[in-house]
Design a protein around this motif. Structure first.
Motif, PDB file in Angstrom:
ATOM      1  N   ALA A  35      19.146  17.419 -74.371  1.00 41.08           N
ATOM      2  CA  ALA A  35      18.426  17.092 -73.136  1.00 41.08           C
ATOM      3  C   ALA A  35      17.366  18.168 -72.957  1.00 41.08           C
ATOM      4  O   ALA A  35      17.663  19.356 -73.101  1.00 41.08           O
ATOM      5  N   ASP A  36      16.116  17.757 -72.657  1.00 35.75           N
ATOM      6  CA  ASP A  36      15.040  18.739 -72.569  1.00 35.75           C
ATOM      7  C   ASP A  36      14.665  19.114 -71.131  1.00 35.75           C
ATOM      8  O   ASP A  36      13.655  19.767 -70.892  1.00 35.75           O
ATOM      9  N   SER A  37      15.497  18.707 -70.176  1.00 39.05           N
ATOM     10  CA  SER A  37      15.274  19.079 -68.781  1.00 39.05           C
ATOM     11  C   SER A  37      16.591  18.979 -68.024  1.00 39.05           C
ATOM     12  O   SER A  37      17.552  18.353 -68.497  1.00 39.05           O
ATOM     13  N   GLY A  38      16.620  19.587 -66.843  1.00 36.78           N
ATOM     14  CA  GLY A  38      17.818  19.491 -66.027  1.00 36.78           C
ATOM     15  C   GLY A  38      18.098  18.071 -65.588  1.00 36.78           C
ATOM     16  O   GLY A  38      19.254  17.621 -65.568  1.00 36.78           O
ATOM     17  N   GLU A  39      17.039  17.350 -65.259  1.00 40.32           N
ATOM     18  CA  GLU A  39      17.211  15.964 -64.821  1.00 40.32           C
ATOM     19  C   GLU A  39      17.804  15.104 -65.931  1.00 40.32           C
ATOM     20  O   GLU A  39      18.709  14.282 -65.684  1.00 40.32           O
ATOM     21  N   VAL A  53      28.880  22.637 -72.776  1.00 44.68           N
ATOM     22  CA  VAL A  53      27.455  22.518 -72.488  1.00 44.68           C
ATOM     23  C   VAL A  53      26.790  23.845 -72.815  1.00 44.68           C
ATOM     24  O   VAL A  53      27.251  24.900 -72.375  1.00 44.68           O
ATOM     25  N   VAL A  54      25.720  23.796 -73.609  1.00 46.20           N
ATOM     26  CA  VAL A  54      24.887  24.977 -73.873  1.00 46.20           C
ATOM     27  C   VAL A  54      23.632  24.796 -73.023  1.00 46.20           C
ATOM     28  O   VAL A  54      22.867  23.845 -73.230  1.00 46.20           O
ATOM     29  N   LEU A  55      23.410  25.687 -72.074  1.00 44.62           N
ATOM     30  CA  LEU A  55      22.415  25.459 -71.025  1.00 44.62           C
ATOM     31  C   LEU A  55      21.393  26.585 -70.946  1.00 44.62           C
ATOM     32  O   LEU A  55      21.750  27.759 -70.768  1.00 44.62           O
ATOM     33  N   ASP A  56      20.123  26.221 -71.054  1.00 43.46           N
ATOM     34  CA  ASP A  56      19.033  27.167 -70.807  1.00 43.46           C
ATOM     35  C   ASP A  56      18.843  27.284 -69.296  1.00 43.46           C
ATOM     36  O   ASP A  56      19.202  26.371 -68.543  1.00 43.46           O
ATOM     37  N   LEU A  57      18.272  28.405 -68.848  1.00 42.69           N
ATOM     38  CA  LEU A  57      18.038  28.585 -67.415  1.00 42.69           C
ATOM     39  C   LEU A  57      16.623  28.180 -67.004  1.00 42.69           C
ATOM     40  O   LEU A  57      16.408  27.640 -65.924  1.00 42.69           O
ATOM     41  N   THR A  58      15.644  28.454 -67.848  1.00 40.74           N
ATOM     42  CA  THR A  58      14.253  28.136 -67.528  1.00 40.74           C
ATOM     43  C   THR A  58      13.924  26.762 -68.078  1.00 40.74           C
ATOM     44  O   THR A  58      13.720  26.577 -69.286  1.00 40.74           O
ATOM     45  N   LEU A  59      13.883  25.783 -67.179  1.00 38.20           N
ATOM     46  CA  LEU A  59      13.672  24.395 -67.565  1.00 38.20           C
ATOM     47  C   LEU A  59      12.577  23.776 -66.705  1.00 38.20           C
ATOM     48  O   LEU A  59      12.345  24.226 -65.574  1.00 38.20           O
ATOM     49  N   PRO A  60      11.894  22.761 -67.202  1.00 35.34           N
ATOM     50  CA  PRO A  60      10.944  22.047 -66.343  1.00 35.34           C
ATOM     51  C   PRO A  60      11.702  21.324 -65.237  1.00 35.34           C
ATOM     52  O   PRO A  60      12.803  20.816 -65.445  1.00 35.34           O
ATOM     53  N   GLY A  61      11.128  21.296 -64.036  1.00 35.14           N
ATOM     54  CA  GLY A  61      11.838  20.673 -62.923  1.00 35.14           C
ATOM     55  C   GLY A  61      12.902  21.612 -62.385  1.00 35.14           C
ATOM     56  O   GLY A  61      12.655  22.802 -62.185  1.00 35.14           O
ATOM     57  N   ILE A  62      14.105  21.106 -62.177  1.00 36.17           N
ATOM     58  CA  ILE A  62      15.162  21.960 -61.642  1.00 36.17           C
ATOM     59  C   ILE A  62      15.622  22.944 -62.717  1.00 36.17           C
ATOM     60  O   ILE A  62      15.648  22.629 -63.903  1.00 36.17           O
ATOM     61  N   ASP A  63      15.972  24.169 -62.308  1.00 38.17           N
ATOM     62  CA  ASP A  63      16.360  25.193 -63.276  1.00 38.17           C
ATOM     63  C   ASP A  63      17.814  25.028 -63.707  1.00 38.17           C
ATOM     64  O   ASP A  63      18.528  24.117 -63.252  1.00 38.17           O
ATOM     65  N   GLY A  64      18.237  25.915 -64.587  1.00 40.45           N
ATOM     66  CA  GLY A  64      19.568  25.798 -65.157  1.00 40.45           C
ATOM     67  C   GLY A  64      20.687  25.930 -64.145  1.00 40.45           C
ATOM     68  O   GLY A  64      21.678  25.181 -64.197  1.00 40.45           O
ATOM     69  N   PHE A  65      20.556  26.877 -63.206  1.00 45.10           N
ATOM     70  CA  PHE A  65      21.623  27.074 -62.217  1.00 45.10           C
ATOM     71  C   PHE A  65      21.758  25.846 -61.310  1.00 45.10           C
ATOM     72  O   PHE A  65      22.870  25.416 -60.989  1.00 45.10           O
ATOM     73  N   GLU A  66      20.628  25.288 -60.887  1.00 47.98           N
ATOM     74  CA  GLU A  66      20.685  24.097 -60.039  1.00 47.98           C
ATOM     75  C   GLU A  66      21.239  22.914 -60.827  1.00 47.98           C
ATOM     76  O   GLU A  66      22.006  22.091 -60.295  1.00 47.98           O
ATOM     77  N   THR A  67      20.870  22.846 -62.093  1.00 52.73           N
ATOM     78  CA  THR A  67      21.437  21.800 -62.962  1.00 52.73           C
ATOM     79  C   THR A  67      22.954  21.922 -63.024  1.00 52.73           C
ATOM     80  O   THR A  67      23.681  20.923 -62.915  1.00 52.73           O
TER      81      THR A  67
END
Length: 275
Positions: A35-39, A53-67
């Motif tokens: 997945a290339d975005s939080g959405e 889940v392997v999760l980046d924090l800096t994402l387009p749209g909502i960030d990793g923590f909000e995701t």
């Protein structure tokens, strides 16, 4: 009967990094979903459950923590989440600890063996059940006071008088960092709030605690008691010629050192043998 394949969600907006992660995890015999975005990650999580889940924090749209927060509302049984980020700010890693992530890894540099071993541990139900355990705050009898307290982070709590800054800066800290661990001292934490709860949170979440007990410092002994009470591995340090240790600690292994160089040598040898 064949065992069910595990399913891992990789949330990363950089295609080259996402491909690198897939290459690293390709031999785990797992289904790897991107997945290339939080959405998009939330849509994937709505459609299917994931074992990790392997999760980046800096994402387009909502960030990793909000995701992460929204994902847990979608699936209360969301599997272990491993943060993989370029953000090396210690405060960000503390936020991640409060959010109850399984592990916090950085991309600078990205360490393939460490990422793979972390995912393997996360996929082990017994290991994850230990990480998911929530411990009560010793002071307020609430669950951590920071929502969740994950165990076995790559964090080392250092208890010692503030006056021993040379021992910390030139011996303890550089040795700890050689093992890809992060030191935490109370005077280095700039967050506001109840220091007692900060100590409780950090000692519970740390991988081990290093305590310098040459002086009869009440704060250090208070922190030492918490560490033993929470079942954290403790390394005691004592300078040669210091006053005898209290009777209650007699017989407990400690590292005796004469100067900064000898402390570095002994602490390095101990960590190599015990980590």
């Amino acid at each position: 009967m064949m065992s069910k394949k595990s399913k891992i969600l990789i949330v990363e907006d950089d295609p080259s990094v996402s491909q690198t992660i897939k290459d690293i995890l390709s031999r785990l015999d797992s289904d790897l979903v991107e997945a290339d975005s939080g959405e998009e990650a939330l849509r994937r999580i709505e459609e299917s459950s994931f074992d990790a889940v392997v999760l980046d924090l800096t994402l387009p749209g909502i960030d990793g923590f909000e995701t992460l927060r929204r994902a847990r509302k979608i699936r209360r049984d969301l599997g272990p989440v491993i943060i993989l980020t370029a953000d090396t700010d210690p405060q960000t890693s503390f936020i991640a600890a409060r959010e109850g992530v399984f592990e916090y890894l950085t991309k600078d540099p990205l360490k393939p063996k460490r990422l793979k071993s972390t995912v393997v541990k996360a996929l082990d139900p017994d290991t994850y059940s230990l990480h998911a355990g929530v411990k009560p705050c010793f002071r307020h009898n609430k669950l951590g006071c920071f929502e969740k307290i994950p165990s076995e982070q790559d964090l080392v709590f250092v208890g010692m008088p503030f006056s021993q800054i040379d021992v910390y800066e030139h011996a303890i800290k550089p040795v700890i960092e050689e093992f890809d661990l992060v030191c935490w001292r109370a005077d280095e934490d700039l967050r506001t709030g109840d220091i007692a709860c900060k100590l409780s949170e950090t000692i519970q979440s740390c991988r081990l605690a290093v305590m310098e007990i040459s002086d009869f410092n009440p704060n250090v002994y208070f922190e030492l008691g918490l560490a033993y009470g929470y079942g954290v591995q403790v390394i005691l340090l004592r300078k040669a010629g210091a006053p005898p240790i209290p009777t209650d600690l007699a017989g407990i292994l400690y590292l005796e050192y004469h100067n900064i160089n000898s402390l570095k040598e002994k602490l390095t040898a101990f960590l190599k043998a015990n980590l």
